[in-house]
Design a protein around this motif. Structure first.
Motif, PDB file in Angstrom:
ATOM      1  N   VAL A 189       0.832  -1.205   0.000  1.00 34.57           N
ATOM      2  CA  VAL A 189       0.000   0.000   0.000  1.00 34.57           C
ATOM      3  C   VAL A 189       0.870   1.259   0.000  1.00 34.57           C
ATOM      4  CG1 VAL A 189      -1.681   1.325   1.342  1.00 34.57           C
ATOM      5  CG2 VAL A 189      -1.934  -1.157   1.129  1.00 34.57           C
ATOM      6  N   ILE A 190       1.895   1.266   0.827  1.00 40.93           N
ATOM      7  CA  ILE A 190       2.772   2.439   0.910  1.00 40.93           C
ATOM      8  C   ILE A 190       3.514   2.649  -0.409  1.00 40.93           C
ATOM      9  CG2 ILE A 190       4.832   3.375   2.059  1.00 40.93           C
ATOM     10  CD1 ILE A 190       3.824   1.923   4.606  1.00 40.93           C
ATOM     11  N   LEU A 192       2.440   1.949  -3.399  1.00 45.62           N
ATOM     12  CA  LEU A 192       1.500   2.554  -4.353  1.00 45.62           C
ATOM     13  C   LEU A 192       1.339   4.052  -4.091  1.00 45.62           C
ATOM     14  CD1 LEU A 192      -1.345  -0.136  -4.586  1.00 45.62           C
ATOM     15  CD2 LEU A 192       0.482   0.331  -6.228  1.00 45.62           C
ATOM     16  N   ILE A 193       1.267   4.425  -2.826  1.00 47.04           N
ATOM     17  CA  ILE A 193       1.152   5.852  -2.497  1.00 47.04           C
ATOM     18  C   ILE A 193       2.392   6.608  -2.948  1.00 47.04           C
ATOM     19  CG2 ILE A 193       0.923   7.513  -0.603  1.00 47.04           C
ATOM     20  CD1 ILE A 193      -0.623   5.386   0.947  1.00 47.04           C
ATOM     21  N   LEU A 194       3.563   6.021  -2.711  1.00 47.49           N
ATOM     22  CA  LEU A 194       4.801   6.677  -3.123  1.00 47.49           C
ATOM     23  C   LEU A 194       4.894   6.789  -4.644  1.00 47.49           C
ATOM     24  CD1 LEU A 194       7.362   5.066  -0.637  1.00 47.49           C
ATOM     25  CD2 LEU A 194       6.369   7.360  -0.550  1.00 47.49           C
ATOM     26  N   SER A 196       2.427   7.197  -6.627  1.00 45.74           N
ATOM     27  CA  SER A 196       1.534   8.291  -7.014  1.00 45.74           C
ATOM     28  C   SER A 196       2.174   9.658  -6.813  1.00 45.74           C
ATOM     29  CB  SER A 196       0.231   8.212  -6.205  1.00 45.74           C
ATOM     30  OG  SER A 196       0.436   8.607  -4.851  1.00 45.74           O
ATOM     31  N   GLN A 197       3.185   9.722  -5.958  1.00 48.81           N
ATOM     32  CA  GLN A 197       3.862  10.990  -5.695  1.00 48.81           C
ATOM     33  C   GLN A 197       5.088  11.196  -6.584  1.00 48.81           C
ATOM     34  OE1 GLN A 197       2.782  13.505  -3.498  1.00 48.81           O
ATOM     35  NE2 GLN A 197       1.002  12.167  -3.762  1.00 48.81           N
ATOM     36  N   SER A 256       5.043  12.897   0.081  1.00 47.21           N
ATOM     37  CA  SER A 256       5.803  11.651   0.215  1.00 47.21           C
ATOM     38  C   SER A 256       6.663  11.681   1.477  1.00 47.21           C
ATOM     39  CB  SER A 256       6.679  11.421  -1.018  1.00 47.21           C
ATOM     40  OG  SER A 256       7.721  12.384  -1.103  1.00 47.21           O
ATOM     41  N   VAL A 259       4.398  10.712   4.283  1.00 46.07           N
ATOM     42  CA  VAL A 259       4.079   9.285   4.159  1.00 46.07           C
ATOM     43  C   VAL A 259       5.239   8.437   4.684  1.00 46.07           C
ATOM     44  CG1 VAL A 259       3.651   7.407   2.527  1.00 46.07           C
ATOM     45  CG2 VAL A 259       2.449   9.586   2.272  1.00 46.07           C
TER      46      VAL A 259
END
Length: 566
Positions: A189-190, A192-194, A196-197, A256, A259
């Protein structure tokens, strides 16, 4: 935006997210590590296949001897595999013409990643191939973190079990569950977030572009996002790129940055809830969390004040100590990251710690010398602060004439000896390593700062050495970059500190867990010292600060304190 407002907003956001995830994540991890007899969920199909292939009986329990032997055997096998992978890198796929790592670098790196330190005495993008990064270093980021959680859970089991043969669980099952059920899903999950950034994910060696001066410039690429996620989540810290989390390919935006800070703190904070849930008294977990929060807030306040001020003409012109810091994050984002990474065993950096003010650099150094328990590494922070809680109970009992018991288990000579040995390992390694290094004639040649005795350069050079051994012995991995550690002495001595700083406390903690598991529970009486509430939190905080102050004050006085007073 006003720096004070920016700092407040970032802290508020971090605290809010940690508060929202605290209960569900903490209780979920408690369910993951609950045994069959305590009605845990059945093993998944993947886990069952892995157990059959590895000939593991998931229902068999181990004493502390067997558990410790499994930890040490697995870690030794991991280190040998990682060393071989680096030495054979030149004949393996995805080499990108980098060739094999040197024996010294391969040894130090294998030790570093297996011990969850991730100390890097090399330039990652020009030394390690994508295959070594993914199949070697990234795998160790997962399993070394899982080992830390397994040891913490084993200690919790020792405190909850009554009599019997002293079994504290099954290491192989705990390792598998921690990796597959906790670390892998959260890291996915992390990542994927990174992504996106703007964090990159590539197996190409790099690309060439035209620089501002008209000359071609080659920029390295790597599978960053997948490894950045577990780098922070597992409190590992070793970056795929040399600039670590200051590199725009690893940490491109303020979002990021937040995060990654959250990833560092997420599991260590939630494990206090896991502790409270597994022992059946969640106030115990909240008390431990409160101590962690107080220490974290104190170091954060001191570091922020030191870095937001000005020292020298350049800082006065800039309005703050911005040298060595990314303008994308500024003082608030840099300080929050620095305190989080040294308060855990992460060691990732988004700014140059060597460029911090004397007081700011001294504060993050002290954060490690406290034992990295605010909130500490994944698993290591929890079992370290529980050992200190045992010491605090013993001291408090002696002072007020109360019975030395912790969670219904008596603190006899064996338990106190094991707790004391656990606490003393790190200071002995730090002070011995620093003391020997600074008297070697060759050391001054590796210092970025040196000079006559008593000069700022000489004082800061001493702090560089002290920071290096504090980082290695605490399995942190960050560094004051002015110190060159490629010599045989530093490669070998820091490697020894990593090994002993990791595995000696683990063996002592597991022995402590086995001793507790073999005891019967003693009912609380009028003379039992309460281990919840503000009074015990104050006693534990005082014990932690006092132990660090008495042990390291002379060394700190010779380094950051002396530099700050000049």
């Amino acid at each position: 935006m006003n720096p004070a407002v920016a700092a407040g907003l970032q802290i508020t956001l971090v605290v809010a997210v940690l508060a929202l995830t605290y209960i569900p994540l903490g209780d979920y991890m408690a369910r993951v590590y609950t045994t069959d007899t305590e009605r845990r969920a059945k093993d998944s199909r993947i886990e069952s296949v892995m157990y059959r292939l590895c000939r593991i009986d998931p229902h068999a329990e181990q004493t502390w001897y067997g558990y410790a032997a499994s930890v040490l055997g697995f870690s030794l096998a991991s280190a040998l595999f990682l060393y071989a992978l680096q030495r054979l890198q030149g004949v393996l796929p995805l080499d990108h013409d980098l060739g094999a790592a040197s024996p010294a670098v391969a040894f130090n790196t294998a030790i570093s990643f297996v011990t969850n330190t991730n100390w890097q005495s090399y330039v990652p993008e020009t030394t390690m191939s994508p295959l070594t990064q993914s199949a070697g270093l990234a795998v160790q980021n997962f399993v070394s973190a899982a080992v830390g959680m397994a040891v913490a859970v084993a200690l919790i089991r020792g405190l909850t079990r009554v009599g019997g043969g002293g079994e504290i669980g099954n290491f192989w099952v705990d390792l598998t569950r921690g990796t597959l059920r906790i670390l892998l899903p959260l890291a996915f999950v992390i990542a994927l977030i990174l992504l996106s950034q703007g964090v990159i994910q590539s197996y190409r060696s790099g690309f060439t572009a035209t620089g501002l001066d008209g000359n071609p410039v080659t920029t390295a690429l790597a599978p960053v996002a997948s490894q950045e996620a577990i780098k922070e989540l597992g409190t590992n810290g070793g970056g795929v790129l040399a600039a670590n989390s200051a590199h725009p390919f690893e940490n491109p935006t303020p979002v990021s940055n937040i995060v990654e800070i959250l990833a560092i703190l997420l599991i260590p904070v939630a494990l206090t809830r896991t502790f409270g849930t597994m022992i059946g008294n969640r106030r115990q977990g909240l008390t431990v969390l409160a101590v962690m929060a107080v220490l974290y807030a104190l170091v954060l306040t001191v570091t922020t004040a030191a870095e937001a001020g000005t020292r020298g003409a350049a800082a006065e012109a800039a309005g703050a100590m911005m040298e060595g810091k990314e303008v994308r994050f500024g003082i608030p984002g840099s300080v929050l990251f620095a305190v989080s990474t040294t308060g855990t065993s992460t060691g990732a950096v988004n700014s140059a710690h060597d460029s911090m003010s004397p007081l700011g650099g001294g504060a993050v150094l002290l954060n490690m010398l406290l034992g990295e328990i605010a909130p500490g590494g994944v698993g290591t922070g929890l079992y370290s602060i529980l050992v200190l809680a045992i010491v605090a109970v013993f001291i408090g009992g002696l002072l007020v004439g109360r019975t030395p018991e912790f969670l219904g288990k008596k603190l006899r000579r064996r338990e106190i000896t094991l707790a004391a040995l656990t606490v003393l390992v790190m200071p002995a390694l730090v002070l011995a390593g620093t003391g020997i290094s600074v008297i070697l004639a060759s050391t001054t040649g590796y210092l970025g700062n040196s000079g006559d005795t008593g000069t700022p350069g000489a004082i800061h050079g001493f702090t560089e050495v002290l920071y290096a051994y504090a980082s290695a012995s605490n399995n942190n991995g960050s560094a004051f970059g002015g110190l060159t550690v490629t010599s045989d002495w530093f490669q070998s001595s820091l490697g020894i500190c990593m090994v002993l700083g990791r595995f000696l406390p683990i063996v002592f903690v597991l022995a402590l867990a086995g001793s507790f598991a073999a005891q019967r529970r003693a009912p609380a009486g009028a003379g039992t010292l309460p281990t919840t509430g503000a009074a015990f939190a104050g006693l534990l905080t005082g014990t932690i600060v006092l132990v660090a102050a008495l042990t390291f004050f002379p060394a700190l006085a010779l380094g950051p304190i002396a530099e700050a007073l000049q």
